[in-house]
Design an enzyme around this catalytic site. Structure first.
Site, short mmCIF file in Angstrom:
data_model
loop_
_atom_site.label_atom_id
_atom_site.label_comp_id
_atom_site.label_asym_id
_atom_site.label_seq_id
_atom_site.Cartn_x
_atom_site.Cartn_y
_atom_site.Cartn_z
N HIS A 68 70.28 47.89 54.70
CA HIS A 68 68.85 47.98 55.07
C HIS A 68 68.64 48.78 56.35
O HIS A 68 67.54 48.75 56.93
CB HIS A 68 68.26 46.58 55.22
CG HIS A 68 68.07 45.87 53.92
ND1 HIS A 68 67.08 46.21 53.02
CD2 HIS A 68 68.74 44.84 53.36
CE1 HIS A 68 67.15 45.41 51.96
NE2 HIS A 68 68.16 44.57 52.14
N HIS A 153 79.98 44.66 56.00
CA HIS A 153 78.74 44.38 55.29
C HIS A 153 78.98 44.65 53.81
O HIS A 153 78.96 45.80 53.37
CB HIS A 153 77.62 45.24 55.85
CG HIS A 153 76.27 44.74 55.48
ND1 HIS A 153 75.67 43.69 56.12
CD2 HIS A 153 75.42 45.12 54.51
CE1 HIS A 153 74.50 43.44 55.58
NE2 HIS A 153 74.31 44.30 54.59
#
Ligand code: FE2
Ligand code: FE2
Length: 273
Positions: A68, A153
Protein backbone atom coordinates in the site's frame (compact mmCIF):
# COMPACT_ATOMS: atom_id res chain seq x y z
CA UNK A 1 19.63 -3.09 23.24
CA UNK A 2 15.88 -3.10 23.41
CA UNK A 3 13.95 -3.22 20.14
CA UNK A 4 10.22 -2.96 19.53
CA UNK A 5 8.54 -3.67 16.20
CA UNK A 6 4.81 -3.03 15.70
CA UNK A 7 2.72 -4.31 12.80
CA UNK A 8 0.66 -2.40 10.24
CA UNK A 9 -1.09 0.66 11.65
CA UNK A 10 -4.67 0.58 10.30
CA UNK A 11 -6.51 3.90 10.25
CA UNK A 12 -7.35 6.12 13.18
CA UNK A 13 -7.74 3.34 15.80
CA UNK A 14 -4.19 2.16 15.02
CA UNK A 15 -2.77 5.66 15.02
CA UNK A 16 -4.48 6.58 18.28
CA UNK A 17 -3.22 3.42 19.98
CA UNK A 18 0.36 4.19 18.90
CA UNK A 19 0.19 7.88 19.81
CA UNK A 20 -1.40 7.24 23.19
CA UNK A 21 0.69 4.26 24.27
CA UNK A 22 4.10 4.46 22.59
CA UNK A 23 5.61 7.40 24.53
CA UNK A 24 4.84 5.60 27.81
CA UNK A 25 6.21 2.28 26.55
CA UNK A 26 9.46 3.90 25.32
CA UNK A 27 9.93 5.24 28.80
CA UNK A 28 8.79 2.22 30.79
CA UNK A 29 10.80 -0.30 28.76
CA UNK A 30 13.76 2.02 28.01
CA UNK A 31 13.46 1.22 24.30
CA UNK A 32 16.47 1.86 22.07
CA UNK A 33 14.72 1.48 18.72
CA UNK A 34 11.09 1.37 17.61
CA UNK A 35 10.05 0.46 14.05
CA UNK A 36 6.41 0.41 12.91
CA UNK A 37 4.79 -0.61 9.65
CA UNK A 38 2.61 2.29 8.50
CA UNK A 39 1.27 1.11 5.14
CA UNK A 40 -2.40 1.34 6.21
CA UNK A 41 -2.22 4.32 8.54
CA UNK A 42 -4.15 6.77 6.31
CA UNK A 43 -7.73 5.46 6.38
CA UNK A 44 -6.41 1.95 5.68
CA UNK A 45 -4.63 3.02 2.51
CA UNK A 46 -1.06 4.27 2.56
CA UNK A 47 0.44 7.10 4.60
CA UNK A 48 0.45 10.90 4.39
CA UNK A 49 3.31 13.19 5.40
CA UNK A 50 1.31 14.54 8.37
CA UNK A 51 0.64 11.01 9.64
CA UNK A 52 4.26 9.99 9.07
CA UNK A 53 5.40 12.93 11.22
CA UNK A 54 2.80 12.07 13.86
CA UNK A 55 4.07 8.48 14.17
CA UNK A 56 7.72 9.57 14.30
CA UNK A 57 6.89 12.19 16.94
CA UNK A 58 5.13 9.52 19.03
CA UNK A 59 8.45 7.66 19.30
CA UNK A 60 9.04 5.59 16.17
CA UNK A 61 12.60 5.66 14.84
CA UNK A 62 11.56 4.36 11.42
CA UNK A 63 8.40 3.48 9.51
CA UNK A 64 8.12 0.70 6.92
CA UNK A 65 5.58 0.23 4.13
CA UNK A 66 4.41 -2.52 1.75
CA UNK A 67 2.00 -3.10 -1.10
CA UNK A 68 0.00 0.00 0.00
CA UNK A 69 3.09 2.27 -0.19
CA UNK A 70 1.69 4.53 -2.91
CA UNK A 71 -2.04 4.59 -2.08
CA UNK A 72 -1.59 8.25 -1.12
CA UNK A 73 0.08 9.85 -4.13
CA UNK A 74 1.86 12.47 -2.00
CA UNK A 75 4.06 9.64 -0.64
CA UNK A 76 5.84 9.46 -4.01
CA UNK A 77 7.11 12.98 -3.31
CA UNK A 78 7.63 13.33 0.44
CA UNK A 79 9.36 9.94 0.84
CA UNK A 80 12.35 11.52 -0.92
CA UNK A 81 12.84 13.95 1.96
CA UNK A 82 11.99 11.52 4.80
CA UNK A 83 14.92 9.13 5.39
CA UNK A 84 13.05 7.38 8.23
CA UNK A 85 10.25 6.22 5.91
CA UNK A 86 11.12 3.07 3.95
CA UNK A 87 9.32 1.31 1.09
CA UNK A 88 10.11 -2.23 -0.09
CA UNK A 89 13.74 -2.48 -1.23
CA UNK A 90 12.91 -4.82 -4.14
CA UNK A 91 10.82 -2.37 -6.15
CA UNK A 92 12.24 -1.70 -9.63
CA UNK A 93 15.24 0.62 -9.96
CA UNK A 94 14.13 4.24 -10.12
CA UNK A 95 11.25 3.87 -7.63
CA UNK A 96 11.11 6.92 -5.30
CA UNK A 97 12.45 6.62 -1.77
CA UNK A 98 14.67 3.95 -0.29
CA UNK A 99 14.20 0.40 0.96
CA UNK A 100 16.90 0.37 3.61
CA UNK A 101 18.60 2.92 5.80
CA UNK A 102 21.02 3.06 8.72
CA UNK A 103 18.98 4.97 11.30
CA UNK A 104 20.47 6.95 14.18
CA UNK A 105 18.20 6.24 17.15
CA UNK A 106 17.46 8.60 20.03
CA UNK A 107 19.53 6.34 22.28
CA UNK A 108 22.61 6.83 20.06
CA UNK A 109 22.55 3.43 18.33
CA UNK A 110 22.80 2.82 14.59
CA UNK A 111 20.11 0.43 13.38
CA UNK A 112 19.83 -0.81 9.81
CA UNK A 113 16.15 -1.07 8.90
CA UNK A 114 15.23 -2.99 5.74
CA UNK A 115 11.74 -3.29 4.23
CA UNK A 116 11.25 -6.03 1.65
CA UNK A 117 8.17 -7.49 -0.05
CA UNK A 118 7.52 -11.16 -0.72
CA UNK A 119 6.49 -12.45 -4.14
CA UNK A 120 4.08 -15.30 -3.32
CA UNK A 121 0.48 -14.12 -3.91
CA UNK A 122 1.84 -10.56 -4.17
CA UNK A 123 2.94 -8.21 -6.97
CA UNK A 124 5.90 -9.80 -8.75
CA UNK A 125 8.92 -7.72 -7.72
CA UNK A 126 12.68 -8.30 -7.77
CA UNK A 127 14.10 -11.25 -5.81
CA UNK A 128 13.59 -10.30 -2.12
CA UNK A 129 16.37 -12.62 -0.89
CA UNK A 130 19.05 -11.14 -3.16
CA UNK A 131 17.84 -7.62 -2.40
CA UNK A 132 18.19 -8.06 1.38
CA UNK A 133 21.55 -9.84 0.95
CA UNK A 134 22.91 -6.80 -0.88
CA UNK A 135 21.87 -4.46 1.96
CA UNK A 136 23.33 -6.67 4.70
CA UNK A 137 26.62 -7.14 2.87
CA UNK A 138 27.28 -3.39 2.85
CA UNK A 139 26.23 -2.98 6.48
CA UNK A 140 27.16 -6.04 8.56
CA UNK A 141 25.63 -6.64 11.97
CA UNK A 142 27.93 -5.88 14.90
CA UNK A 143 30.35 -3.98 12.66
CA UNK A 144 28.52 -1.14 10.90
CA UNK A 145 25.07 -1.68 12.42
CA UNK A 146 24.41 -2.11 16.16
CA UNK A 147 21.17 -3.89 15.22
CA UNK A 148 19.41 -4.91 12.01
CA UNK A 149 15.62 -5.11 11.65
CA UNK A 150 14.10 -6.64 8.49
CA UNK A 151 10.36 -6.21 7.83
CA UNK A 152 9.28 -8.92 5.37
CA UNK A 153 5.97 -7.71 3.97
CA UNK A 154 4.52 -10.91 2.58
CA UNK A 155 1.45 -13.11 2.40
CA UNK A 156 2.97 -16.60 2.63
CA UNK A 157 4.41 -17.84 5.92
CA UNK A 158 6.69 -20.20 3.92
CA UNK A 159 8.42 -17.26 2.24
CA UNK A 160 8.73 -15.42 5.56
CA UNK A 161 10.16 -18.43 7.42
CA UNK A 162 12.60 -19.05 4.58
CA UNK A 163 13.73 -15.43 4.82
CA UNK A 164 14.14 -15.76 8.59
CA UNK A 165 16.39 -18.79 8.27
CA UNK A 166 18.23 -17.30 5.29
CA UNK A 167 19.15 -14.26 7.41
CA UNK A 168 19.70 -16.19 10.66
CA UNK A 169 22.85 -14.89 12.35
CA UNK A 170 22.99 -11.79 10.14
CA UNK A 171 20.05 -9.76 11.49
CA UNK A 172 18.72 -8.97 14.97
CA UNK A 173 15.10 -9.40 13.92
CA UNK A 174 13.28 -10.72 10.86
CA UNK A 175 9.57 -10.02 11.24
CA UNK A 176 6.66 -10.48 8.88
CA UNK A 177 3.90 -7.97 8.21
CA UNK A 178 0.91 -7.68 5.84
CA UNK A 179 -1.56 -10.32 7.08
CA UNK A 180 -2.71 -8.12 10.02
CA UNK A 181 -3.01 -11.26 12.19
CA UNK A 182 -0.29 -11.89 14.81
CA UNK A 183 1.31 -15.33 14.79
CA UNK A 184 2.46 -17.22 17.91
CA UNK A 185 5.81 -18.41 16.49
CA UNK A 186 8.06 -15.64 17.86
CA UNK A 187 11.40 -17.13 18.83
CA UNK A 188 15.16 -16.79 18.55
CA UNK A 189 16.45 -18.89 15.64
CA UNK A 190 19.58 -21.08 16.18
CA UNK A 191 21.94 -18.45 14.74
CA UNK A 192 20.63 -15.70 17.01
CA UNK A 193 18.07 -13.90 14.85
CA UNK A 194 14.69 -13.11 16.42
CA UNK A 195 11.82 -14.17 14.19
CA UNK A 196 8.02 -13.86 13.98
CA UNK A 197 5.96 -14.75 10.90
CA UNK A 198 3.59 -11.83 11.36
CA UNK A 199 3.55 -8.97 13.82
CA UNK A 200 -0.21 -8.47 13.46
CA UNK A 201 -1.69 -4.99 13.13
CA UNK A 202 -2.14 -1.94 15.28
CA UNK A 203 -5.83 -1.32 14.84
CA UNK A 204 -9.39 -2.27 15.76
CA UNK A 205 -9.48 -6.08 16.04
CA UNK A 206 -13.30 -6.13 16.12
CA UNK A 207 -13.09 -6.00 12.34
CA UNK A 208 -11.89 -7.92 9.30
CA UNK A 209 -8.17 -7.13 9.11
CA UNK A 210 -8.82 -3.69 10.60
CA UNK A 211 -11.64 -2.73 8.25
CA UNK A 212 -15.33 -2.54 9.23
CA UNK A 213 -16.93 -5.96 9.32
CA UNK A 214 -20.18 -5.29 7.45
CA UNK A 215 -18.74 -4.42 4.03
CA UNK A 216 -16.00 -7.06 4.36
CA UNK A 217 -18.57 -9.79 5.05
CA UNK A 218 -20.89 -8.52 2.31
CA UNK A 219 -18.10 -8.88 -0.25
CA UNK A 220 -17.94 -12.59 0.53
CA UNK A 221 -21.72 -13.03 0.44
CA UNK A 222 -22.50 -10.98 -2.66
CA UNK A 223 -20.22 -10.50 -5.61
CA UNK A 224 -21.67 -7.09 -6.47
CA UNK A 225 -20.02 -3.66 -6.14
CA UNK A 226 -20.46 -2.15 -2.71
CA UNK A 227 -19.10 0.73 -0.71
CA UNK A 228 -15.49 1.57 0.05
CA UNK A 229 -13.83 -0.34 2.89
CA UNK A 230 -13.38 1.89 5.93
CA UNK A 231 -11.25 1.23 9.03
CA UNK A 232 -13.00 -0.01 12.15
CA UNK A 233 -14.19 2.58 14.65
CA UNK A 234 -13.42 0.79 17.91
CA UNK A 235 -10.42 1.11 20.18
CA UNK A 236 -7.12 0.08 18.64
CA UNK A 237 -4.79 -2.61 19.95
CA UNK A 238 -1.00 -2.60 19.58
CA UNK A 239 0.55 -5.78 18.21
CA UNK A 240 4.14 -6.71 17.54
CA UNK A 241 7.32 -8.14 18.98
CA UNK A 242 9.85 -7.05 21.60
CA UNK A 243 13.47 -8.10 21.25
CA UNK A 244 16.40 -7.82 23.60
CA UNK A 245 19.59 -7.82 21.56
CA UNK A 246 23.21 -8.20 22.63
CA UNK A 247 24.99 -4.82 22.79
CA UNK A 248 28.16 -6.18 21.19
CA UNK A 249 26.94 -8.66 18.55
CA UNK A 250 23.49 -7.25 17.84
CA UNK A 251 22.02 -10.75 17.94
CA UNK A 252 18.81 -11.49 19.83
CA UNK A 253 18.89 -12.83 23.37
CA UNK A 254 15.15 -13.04 24.07
CA UNK A 255 11.85 -12.18 22.47
CA UNK A 256 8.27 -11.64 23.55
CA UNK A 257 5.03 -10.92 21.76
CA UNK A 258 3.40 -7.57 22.45
CA UNK A 259 -0.39 -7.27 22.40
CA UNK A 260 -1.84 -4.33 24.31
CA UNK A 261 -5.47 -3.29 24.05
CA UNK A 262 -8.93 -4.80 23.67
CA UNK A 263 -10.05 -7.90 21.73
CA UNK A 264 -6.77 -9.85 21.86
CA UNK A 265 -5.29 -11.59 24.89
CA UNK A 266 -2.85 -9.04 26.28
CA UNK A 267 0.82 -9.92 26.61
CA UNK A 268 4.09 -8.01 26.93
CA UNK A 269 7.77 -8.63 27.71
CA UNK A 270 7.71 -9.48 31.41
CA UNK A 271 11.52 -9.45 31.38
CA UNK A 272 11.48 -5.65 30.95
CA UNK A 273 9.08 -4.90 33.82
FE1 FE2 B 1 -1.16 -3.96 5.86
FE1 FE2 C 1 0.20 -5.17 2.93
Amino acid sequence: MRLLFLGDIVGRPGRSAVIERLPGLRDRWQLDCVVINGENSAGGFGITEAICDEILNAGADAITLGNHSWDQRETLVFIERQPRLLRPVNYPAGTPGRGANLIDTRSGHRVLVVNVMGRLYMDPLDDPFAAVDRELETCPLGQVADAIIVDVHAEATSEKEAMGHHLDGRASLVVGTHTHVPTADHRVLPGGTAYMSDAGMCGDYDSVLGMQKEESIRRFLQKTPGTRLEPGLGEGTLSGIAVEADDRTGLAKRVAAVRLGPNLEETWPRFWD
